[in-house]
Write a protein that holds these residues in place. Structure first.
Motif, PDB file in Angstrom:
ATOM      1  N   PRO A   8       0.539  -1.546   0.061  1.00  0.00           N
ATOM      2  CA  PRO A   8       0.111  -0.073   0.053  1.00  0.00           C
ATOM      3  C   PRO A   8       1.277   1.205  -0.135  1.00  0.00           C
ATOM      4  N   GLN A   9       0.193   2.028  -0.515  1.00  0.00           N
ATOM      5  CA  GLN A   9       0.665   3.425  -0.650  1.00  0.00           C
ATOM      6  C   GLN A   9       0.779   4.476   0.981  1.00  0.00           C
ATOM      7  N   HIS A  10       2.054   5.177   1.622  1.00  0.00           N
ATOM      8  CA  HIS A  10       1.811   5.717   2.793  1.00  0.00           C
ATOM      9  C   HIS A  10       2.207   4.628   3.246  1.00  0.00           C
ATOM     10  N   SER A  11       3.430   3.870   3.618  1.00  0.00           N
ATOM     11  CA  SER A  11       3.514   2.790   4.350  1.00  0.00           C
ATOM     12  C   SER A  11       5.178   2.866   4.298  1.00  0.00           C
ATOM     13  N   LYS A  12       5.981   2.162   5.952  1.00  0.00           N
ATOM     14  CA  LYS A  12       7.031   1.636   5.884  1.00  0.00           C
ATOM     15  C   LYS A  12       7.102  -0.168   5.568  1.00  0.00           C
ATOM     16  N   ILE A  13       7.954  -0.385   4.697  1.00  0.00           N
ATOM     17  CA  ILE A  13       7.947  -1.866   4.786  1.00  0.00           C
ATOM     18  C   ILE A  13       9.868  -1.713   4.764  1.00  0.00           C
ATOM     19  N   SER A  14       9.894  -3.212   5.117  1.00  0.00           N
ATOM     20  CA  SER A  14      11.508  -3.346   5.229  1.00  0.00           C
ATOM     21  C   SER A  14      11.826  -5.198   4.695  1.00  0.00           C
ATOM     22  N   HIS A  15      13.482  -4.566   4.839  1.00  0.00           N
ATOM     23  CA  HIS A  15      13.658  -6.619   4.545  1.00  0.00           C
ATOM     24  C   HIS A  15      15.258  -6.151   4.627  1.00  0.00           C
ATOM     25  N   ASP A  16      15.502  -7.471   5.169  1.00  0.00           N
ATOM     26  CA  ASP A  16      16.740  -7.764   5.769  1.00  0.00           C
ATOM     27  C   ASP A  16      18.220  -8.795   4.541  1.00  0.00           C
ATOM     28  N   PHE A  17      18.967  -8.067   4.210  1.00  0.00           N
ATOM     29  CA  PHE A  17      20.121  -8.990   3.290  1.00  0.00           C
ATOM     30  C   PHE A  17      21.115  -8.557   4.179  1.00  0.00           C
ATOM     31  N   TRP A  18      21.128 -10.255   4.103  1.00  0.00           N
ATOM     32  CA  TRP A  18      22.641 -10.866   3.953  1.00  0.00           C
ATOM     33  C   TRP A  18      23.715 -10.143   3.414  1.00  0.00           C
ATOM     34  N   LEU A  19      25.099  -9.181   4.658  1.00  0.00           N
ATOM     35  CA  LEU A  19      26.215  -8.996   3.814  1.00  0.00           C
ATOM     36  C   LEU A  19      27.635 -10.293   5.143  1.00  0.00           C
ATOM     37  N   LEU A  20      28.295 -10.927   3.675  1.00  0.00           N
ATOM     38  CA  LEU A  20      28.831 -11.927   3.397  1.00  0.00           C
ATOM     39  C   LEU A  20      30.206 -11.602   3.764  1.00  0.00           C
ATOM     40  N   SER A  21      31.129 -11.826   4.168  1.00  0.00           N
ATOM     41  CA  SER A  21      32.934 -11.074   4.221  1.00  0.00           C
ATOM     42  C   SER A  21      33.393 -12.622   4.004  1.00  0.00           C
ATOM     43  N   THR A  22      33.490 -12.359   2.279  1.00  0.00           N
ATOM     44  CA  THR A  22      33.963 -14.158   1.700  1.00  0.00           C
ATOM     45  C   THR A  22      35.505 -13.868   1.214  1.00  0.00           C
ATOM     46  N   GLY A  23      36.234 -12.789   1.420  1.00  0.00           N
ATOM     47  CA  GLY A  23      37.761 -12.083   1.065  1.00  0.00           C
ATOM     48  C   GLY A  23      38.131 -12.880   1.952  1.00  0.00           C
ATOM     49  N   ASP A  24      39.898 -12.677   2.283  1.00  0.00           N
ATOM     50  CA  ASP A  24      40.567 -13.170   3.261  1.00  0.00           C
ATOM     51  C   ASP A  24      41.263 -11.578   4.190  1.00  0.00           C
ATOM     52  N   ASP A  25      40.955 -10.975   3.639  1.00  0.00           N
ATOM     53  CA  ASP A  25      40.920  -9.297   4.900  1.00  0.00           C
ATOM     54  C   ASP A  25      39.510  -9.116   5.941  1.00  0.00           C
ATOM     55  N   GLU A  26      39.720  -8.291   6.509  1.00  0.00           N
ATOM     56  CA  GLU A  26      38.351  -7.632   7.407  1.00  0.00           C
ATOM     57  C   GLU A  26      36.863  -7.008   6.401  1.00  0.00           C
ATOM     58  N   LEU A  27      36.202  -7.016   6.327  1.00  0.00           N
ATOM     59  CA  LEU A  27      35.544  -5.568   5.393  1.00  0.00           C
ATOM     60  C   LEU A  27      34.516  -5.147   6.313  1.00  0.00           C
ATOM     61  N   LYS A  28      34.372  -3.846   6.149  1.00  0.00           N
ATOM     62  CA  LYS A  28      34.800  -3.196   6.499  1.00  0.00           C
ATOM     63  C   LYS A  28      33.875  -1.953   5.313  1.00  0.00           C
ATOM     64  N   ILE A  29      31.947  -1.858   6.251  1.00  0.00           N
ATOM     65  CA  ILE A  29      31.128  -1.273   5.036  1.00  0.00           C
ATOM     66  C   ILE A  29      31.076   0.442   5.532  1.00  0.00           C
ATOM     67  N   LEU A  30      31.404   1.177   4.304  1.00  0.00           N
ATOM     68  CA  LEU A  30      31.802   2.164   4.875  1.00  0.00           C
ATOM     69  C   LEU A  30      30.571   2.904   4.522  1.00  0.00           C
ATOM     70  N   LYS A  31      29.502   3.001   3.784  1.00  0.00           N
ATOM     71  CA  LYS A  31      28.639   3.913   3.202  1.00  0.00           C
ATOM     72  C   LYS A  31      27.797   3.132   2.770  1.00  0.00           C
TER      73      LYS A  31
END
Lengths: 67, 174
Positions: A40-63
């Motif tokens: 419906p119009q005029h409503s807030k809806i949400s969804h969760d996405f999974w972010l996986l760190s699959t490299g060989d160094d720590e992953l930083k979410i900057l923005k």
């Protein structure tokens, strides 16, 4: 003998530096698309996405930029 | 975001909130995620078919089409009932696609016969009674288009000082 030790130290340092230079973070998003269907119009809806760190160094979410 | 630094092999959840406002018809948003991996930035994609007349959808109609579980007094509000009417001529299976498990449960029928109306209910989790939120759940039907419907679920809880809890999220659609 001293020269041999120095040479060994050089190779060890080189190996460590090479490892650092080659290791890289990597972001994998297994399900990157989501369809809400009818909403419906005029409503807030949400969804969760999974972010996986699959490299060989720590992953930083900057923005996260709204698109 | 649960966390902004993710260790190797670990994962984190990114919640995308979409405000449908006065959008009409099909809308796609593609938020960009900038990381220390460098360019190109990765994207997630959300699509919604925004309907100005939610009381005239097909093959089902959900009433009310938005659920409000707000608790503005001492009276405990921990559930919200709604109905789903199957206005098609075929039996429709109903599958839950996604909902906020940590906040509420949704009791749905497995299927709805043609022309039938069934009752369903959203029940607040005990741990969530003092929380304010704006979430949603999405169901999918077994019709030929695999139609999806998303129902917004809102809850505002006023505490003794009259203030409400707030959360930090990425809000799309402003």
């Amino acid at each position: 003998m001293k020269q041999f030790k120095l040479l060994m130290c050089f190779f060890v340092v080189l190996w460590i530096l090479a490892g650092t230079a080659w290791s890289a973070p990597r972001l994998t998003i297994p399900d990157a698309d989501f369809n809400f269907g009818f909403v419906p119009q005029h409503s807030k809806i949400s969804h969760d996405f999974w972010l996986l760190s699959t490299g060989d160094d720590e992953l930083k979410i900057l923005k996260v930029v709204p698109g | 975001m649960e966390k902004t630094v993710i260790a190797v092999g670990d994962s984190s959840k990114l919640e995308i909130i979409f405000n449908t406002k006065t959008y009409k018809s099909k809308v796609t948003k593609r938020p960009k995620i900038q990381t220390n991996e460098g360019p190109p930035d990765k994207r997630v994609s959300i699509t919604a078919t925004i309907t100005p007349r939610p009381d005239s959808t097909y093959p089902i109609r959900i009433k009310p089409y938005k659920l409000d579980m707000s608790q503005l007094s001492d009276k405990v509000i921990d559930k919200a009932e709604f109905t789903i009417s199957n206005i098609s001529e075929e039996k429709l299976d109903v599958e839950m696609i996604t909902f906020s498990k940590e906040l509420f449960d949704v009791e749905l029928p497995e299927s709805i016969g043609p022309g039938k109306t069934i009752k369903a209910v959203v029940k607040l989790k005990k741990d969530a009674t003092d929380k304010s939120f704006e979430k949603s759940f999405t169901i999918e039907l077994s019709d030929q288009y695999k139609s999806r419907f998303t129902v917004p679920v809102k809850r505002i809880v006023r505490n003794s000082t009259g203030k409400q809890a707030s959360t930090r999220k990425l809000d799309i659609g402003k």
